[in-house]
Design a protein around this motif. Structure first.
Motif, PDB file in Angstrom:
ATOM      1  N   ASN A   1     -51.995 -14.472  20.041  1.00 27.30           N
ATOM      2  CA  ASN A   1     -52.764 -15.266  19.073  1.00 27.30           C
ATOM      3  C   ASN A   1     -54.230 -14.861  19.058  1.00 27.30           C
ATOM      4  O   ASN A   1     -54.869 -14.849  17.998  1.00 27.30           O
ATOM      5  CB  ASN A   1     -52.635 -16.762  19.398  1.00 27.30           C
ATOM      6  CG  ASN A   1     -51.288 -17.327  18.980  1.00 27.30           C
ATOM      7  OD1 ASN A   1     -50.617 -16.783  18.104  1.00 27.30           O
ATOM      8  ND2 ASN A   1     -50.878 -18.423  19.624  1.00 27.30           N
TER       9      ASN A   1
ATOM     10  N   TYR B   1     -44.940  -8.732   5.766  1.00 27.50           N
ATOM     11  CA  TYR B   1     -44.354  -8.832   7.109  1.00 27.50           C
ATOM     12  C   TYR B   1     -43.644  -7.528   7.460  1.00 27.50           C
ATOM     13  O   TYR B   1     -43.808  -6.980   8.562  1.00 27.50           O
ATOM     14  CB  TYR B   1     -43.370 -10.012   7.228  1.00 27.50           C
ATOM     15  CG  TYR B   1     -42.446  -9.829   8.389  1.00 27.50           C
ATOM     16  CD1 TYR B   1     -42.932  -9.889   9.692  1.00 27.50           C
ATOM     17  CD2 TYR B   1     -41.093  -9.531   8.213  1.00 27.50           C
ATOM     18  CE1 TYR B   1     -42.109  -9.669  10.784  1.00 27.50           C
ATOM     19  CE2 TYR B   1     -40.257  -9.315   9.289  1.00 27.50           C
ATOM     20  CZ  TYR B   1     -40.769  -9.384  10.565  1.00 27.50           C
ATOM     21  OH  TYR B   1     -39.954  -9.149  11.643  1.00 27.50           O
TER      22      TYR B   1
ATOM     23  N   HIS C   1     -39.872  -6.835  19.789  1.00 26.35           N
ATOM     24  CA  HIS C   1     -39.502  -8.141  19.228  1.00 26.35           C
ATOM     25  C   HIS C   1     -40.752  -8.944  18.894  1.00 26.35           C
ATOM     26  O   HIS C   1     -41.716  -8.947  19.662  1.00 26.35           O
ATOM     27  CB  HIS C   1     -38.608  -8.880  20.214  1.00 26.35           C
ATOM     28  CG  HIS C   1     -37.363  -8.101  20.518  1.00 26.35           C
ATOM     29  ND1 HIS C   1     -36.304  -8.034  19.648  1.00 26.35           N
ATOM     30  CD2 HIS C   1     -37.044  -7.292  21.555  1.00 26.35           C
ATOM     31  CE1 HIS C   1     -35.371  -7.241  20.148  1.00 26.35           C
ATOM     32  NE2 HIS C   1     -35.793  -6.767  21.309  1.00 26.35           N
ATOM     33  N   LEU C   2     -40.702  -9.638  17.766  1.00 22.20           N
ATOM     34  CA  LEU C   2     -41.886 -10.333  17.256  1.00 22.20           C
ATOM     35  C   LEU C   2     -42.336 -11.449  18.197  1.00 22.20           C
ATOM     36  O   LEU C   2     -41.538 -12.287  18.616  1.00 22.20           O
ATOM     37  CB  LEU C   2     -41.584 -10.917  15.864  1.00 22.20           C
ATOM     38  CG  LEU C   2     -42.797 -11.391  15.063  1.00 22.20           C
ATOM     39  CD1 LEU C   2     -43.714 -10.228  14.708  1.00 22.20           C
ATOM     40  CD2 LEU C   2     -42.356 -12.108  13.790  1.00 22.20           C
ATOM     41  N   LYS C   3     -43.621 -11.453  18.494  1.00 19.36           N
ATOM     42  CA  LYS C   3     -44.208 -12.475  19.370  1.00 19.36           C
ATOM     43  C   LYS C   3     -45.057 -13.457  18.561  1.00 19.36           C
ATOM     44  O   LYS C   3     -44.977 -14.670  18.779  1.00 19.36           O
ATOM     45  CB  LYS C   3     -45.077 -11.783  20.438  1.00 19.36           C
ATOM     46  CG  LYS C   3     -45.679 -12.716  21.468  1.00 19.36           C
ATOM     47  CD  LYS C   3     -44.631 -13.287  22.413  1.00 19.36           C
ATOM     48  CE  LYS C   3     -45.253 -14.200  23.463  1.00 19.36           C
ATOM     49  NZ  LYS C   3     -44.242 -14.819  24.323  1.00 19.36           N
ATOM     50  N   ALA C   4     -45.870 -12.953  17.659  1.00 22.15           N
ATOM     51  CA  ALA C   4     -46.704 -13.820  16.822  1.00 22.15           C
ATOM     52  C   ALA C   4     -47.020 -13.095  15.521  1.00 22.15           C
ATOM     53  O   ALA C   4     -47.069 -11.859  15.487  1.00 22.15           O
ATOM     54  CB  ALA C   4     -47.999 -14.189  17.541  1.00 22.15           C
ATOM     55  N   PHE C   5     -47.254 -13.897  14.480  1.00 23.56           N
ATOM     56  CA  PHE C   5     -47.440 -13.327  13.140  1.00 23.56           C
ATOM     57  C   PHE C   5     -48.210 -14.303  12.269  1.00 23.56           C
ATOM     58  O   PHE C   5     -47.950 -15.492  12.301  1.00 23.56           O
ATOM     59  CB  PHE C   5     -46.064 -13.059  12.512  1.00 23.56           C
ATOM     60  CG  PHE C   5     -46.116 -12.619  11.078  1.00 23.56           C
ATOM     61  CD1 PHE C   5     -46.261 -11.279  10.751  1.00 23.56           C
ATOM     62  CD2 PHE C   5     -46.022 -13.546  10.044  1.00 23.56           C
ATOM     63  CE1 PHE C   5     -46.313 -10.866   9.426  1.00 23.56           C
ATOM     64  CE2 PHE C   5     -46.079 -13.141   8.709  1.00 23.56           C
ATOM     65  CZ  PHE C   5     -46.224 -11.798   8.406  1.00 23.56           C
ATOM     66  N   GLN C   6     -49.153 -13.762  11.471  1.00 28.06           N
ATOM     67  CA  GLN C   6     -49.831 -14.577  10.472  1.00 28.06           C
ATOM     68  C   GLN C   6     -50.150 -13.714   9.245  1.00 28.06           C
ATOM     69  O   GLN C   6     -50.543 -12.561   9.387  1.00 28.06           O
ATOM     70  CB  GLN C   6     -51.129 -15.184  11.015  1.00 28.06           C
ATOM     71  CG  GLN C   6     -50.921 -16.225  12.112  1.00 28.06           C
ATOM     72  CD  GLN C   6     -52.223 -16.919  12.518  1.00 28.06           C
ATOM     73  OE1 GLN C   6     -52.992 -17.369  11.669  1.00 28.06           O
ATOM     74  NE2 GLN C   6     -52.478 -16.991  13.809  1.00 28.06           N
ATOM     75  N   LYS C   7     -49.975 -14.324   8.085  1.00 23.10           N
ATOM     76  CA  LYS C   7     -50.204 -13.646   6.800  1.00 23.10           C
ATOM     77  C   LYS C   7     -51.227 -14.461   6.026  1.00 23.10           C
ATOM     78  O   LYS C   7     -50.969 -15.622   5.693  1.00 23.10           O
ATOM     79  CB  LYS C   7     -48.859 -13.578   6.065  1.00 23.10           C
ATOM     80  CG  LYS C   7     -48.854 -12.905   4.719  1.00 23.10           C
ATOM     81  CD  LYS C   7     -47.393 -12.871   4.209  1.00 23.10           C
ATOM     82  CE  LYS C   7     -47.264 -12.418   2.791  1.00 23.10           C
ATOM     83  NZ  LYS C   7     -45.827 -12.275   2.392  1.00 23.10           N
TER      84      LYS C   7
ATOM     85  N   THR D   1     -48.649 -12.411  26.661  1.00 26.66           N
ATOM     86  CA  THR D   1     -48.481 -13.853  26.482  1.00 26.66           C
ATOM     87  C   THR D   1     -48.739 -14.234  25.028  1.00 26.66           C
ATOM     88  O   THR D   1     -49.398 -13.502  24.278  1.00 26.66           O
ATOM     89  CB  THR D   1     -49.467 -14.632  27.370  1.00 26.66           C
ATOM     90  OG1 THR D   1     -50.793 -14.294  26.957  1.00 26.66           O
ATOM     91  CG2 THR D   1     -49.282 -14.288  28.842  1.00 26.66           C
ATOM     92  N   LEU D   2     -48.242 -15.418  24.659  1.00 27.40           N
ATOM     93  CA  LEU D   2     -48.502 -15.914  23.305  1.00 27.40           C
ATOM     94  C   LEU D   2     -49.998 -16.139  23.111  1.00 27.40           C
ATOM     95  O   LEU D   2     -50.545 -15.863  22.033  1.00 27.40           O
ATOM     96  CB  LEU D   2     -47.721 -17.212  23.062  1.00 27.40           C
ATOM     97  CG  LEU D   2     -47.953 -17.874  21.696  1.00 27.40           C
ATOM     98  CD1 LEU D   2     -47.651 -16.922  20.555  1.00 27.40           C
ATOM     99  CD2 LEU D   2     -47.128 -19.149  21.575  1.00 27.40           C
ATOM    100  N   ALA D   3     -50.663 -16.604  24.153  1.00 26.27           N
ATOM    101  CA  ALA D   3     -52.119 -16.829  24.050  1.00 26.27           C
ATOM    102  C   ALA D   3     -52.846 -15.529  23.707  1.00 26.27           C
ATOM    103  O   ALA D   3     -53.749 -15.519  22.863  1.00 26.27           O
ATOM    104  CB  ALA D   3     -52.648 -17.419  25.358  1.00 26.27           C
TER     105      ALA D   3
ATOM    106  N   ASP E   1     -43.747  -7.486  21.131  1.00 22.93           N
ATOM    107  CA  ASP E   1     -43.763  -7.220  22.571  1.00 22.93           C
ATOM    108  C   ASP E   1     -43.259  -5.799  22.840  1.00 22.93           C
ATOM    109  O   ASP E   1     -42.920  -5.058  21.907  1.00 22.93           O
ATOM    110  CB  ASP E   1     -42.953  -8.282  23.331  1.00 22.93           C
ATOM    111  CG  ASP E   1     -41.461  -8.220  23.036  1.00 22.93           C
ATOM    112  OD1 ASP E   1     -40.951  -7.180  22.586  1.00 22.93           O
ATOM    113  OD2 ASP E   1     -40.783  -9.239  23.275  1.00 22.93           O
TER     114      ASP E   1
END
Lengths: 143, 143, 143, 143
Positions: free
Chosen positions: B10, B53, B38-44, B5-7, B34
């Motif tokens: 994160n 990235y 495929h990208l689900k979430a990302f932070q830089k 899940t996205l939760a 996932d």
């Protein structure tokens, strides 16, 4: 403020999701790119389909490419399809020319990056992008 | 729990950043993919360099490619460089074969995705990834 | 000064050529990229060979990718060739990991872009890059 | 004169910028390619958007591809879009088929290279290119 911080990028995504929830949009995917076209933050809501990262970032990348919101690309693709095809070719196939890619500027108008959203109608995607940028205290350019 | 899940994604990023902060790592970049890559979430984090990235997702993608953590890829690249080169070629050039790409599994061992981290030493990148996955209540596989 | 102006980029190229002329280097090619990896200014001296744009920009792009001068890439390629190959793969084949790609920073240390030079020995290419950046009143990072 | 010198290429750029300034065009980007399609000189004015190198060189490259100014490509793209798509495909995606890519010839008609300009309207881009070539004492072919 002279560049896009992670805190601001996350704030844009959170507010875009809030707008999507408020008007009952389908699951959204949000990509935030810096002014050089590099990914800063990204979230894809549960239920979104496979290639949503590519679509969301393709709207934002296209906006940055020409310095206009992706609504401008959408119109240009209808009027001069060969320009849009050529632009996509020289970009290495990175552009999705439909509304939902919105430039992010600071109060002075300086370009900080772009947000791209996909999942609902292109108009709603753009609405969520604008809402996100405004909620983060920044300026938007959608066309 | 049958998917990422996205939760959860994160939560992994948040805990990875907390670990980085705790042991004073350089600015980190975290990509969560996932099980389909495929990208689900990302932070830089602020201060990270341009191509982070691509590096972060390249570690996670490589781990998913072979069903092993990217530490295994690192070892394989040393022992059989031609295999790693071939694998990278057929992936379309999407793999960075160094530690920091860690598989995410649920309690039953089912594969949910992978997290890739870059910014500090490869060992520290991997440590942050494992910390993030554990904090989210999931299982990790680093090699 | 918060970004790389064309005037500064041209000044870097002019001073790099002056250094090359002073120490009798072979014909040089100089690419100046902004912090997002996009070309800002470029000149190729008469007599330089065919693919010099790709080599010069490949040094500068590689430096920006990891936030280090390309001398660091050169060393890393020797120590961990599979990392360098993976980095080049995920960059889309845009990196030439040898000395001559030097980061450009302002007085406060903020990253403005990178200059890449090719044509003579890698050491001389780097020397010309550093000379160019210094002559423009900016700071350099070669490793 | 049998080839495009750096001095001539720089003169073309300088005169193109002067024309842009004279008629108050938006920030321009100018790429000068030699007869083999390789970049000789390039400058991007402050304020120009992200992908302007790719667009400017894409106009010049397309002109060289067929030995006609890119205005001819623009017309051809309207009349025979499948030819333009095929041409772009076999070029590796290097062509932007709109006006602003102008061939450079010497007094005898010999091909020396091409200049590509982007930033204002396609017609103005082409006007700046022609002005630049003429100011450098060379001949132009825009269609």
């Amino acid at each position: 403020m002279s560049e896009l911080t992670l805190a601001k990028a996350n704030a844009i995504i959170e507010a875009a999701f809030a707008k999507g929830s408020e008007v009952k949009m389908k699951p959204l995917t949000v990509a935030v790119l810096d002014a050089g076209g590099h990914l800063k933050a990204f979230q894809k809501q549960d239920g979104a389909s496979m290639l949503r990262y590519e679509i969301a970032s393709g709207k934002a990348y296209g906006a940055l490419a020409v310095g206009m919101g992706s609504r401008w690309l959408d119109q240009t693709a209808k009027e001069r399809p060969h320009f849009m095809e050529g632009l996509n070719a020289v970009s290495g196939g990175k552009i999705v020319p439909v509304p939902g890619g919105v430039l992010i500027r600071d109060a002075s108008g300086k370009l900080l990056g772009a947000v791209g959203i996909t999942g609902d109608t292109s108009d709603n995607d753009e609405l969520a992008a604008i809402s996100g940028i405004e909620a983060a205290g920044l300026k938007h350019q959608a066309a």
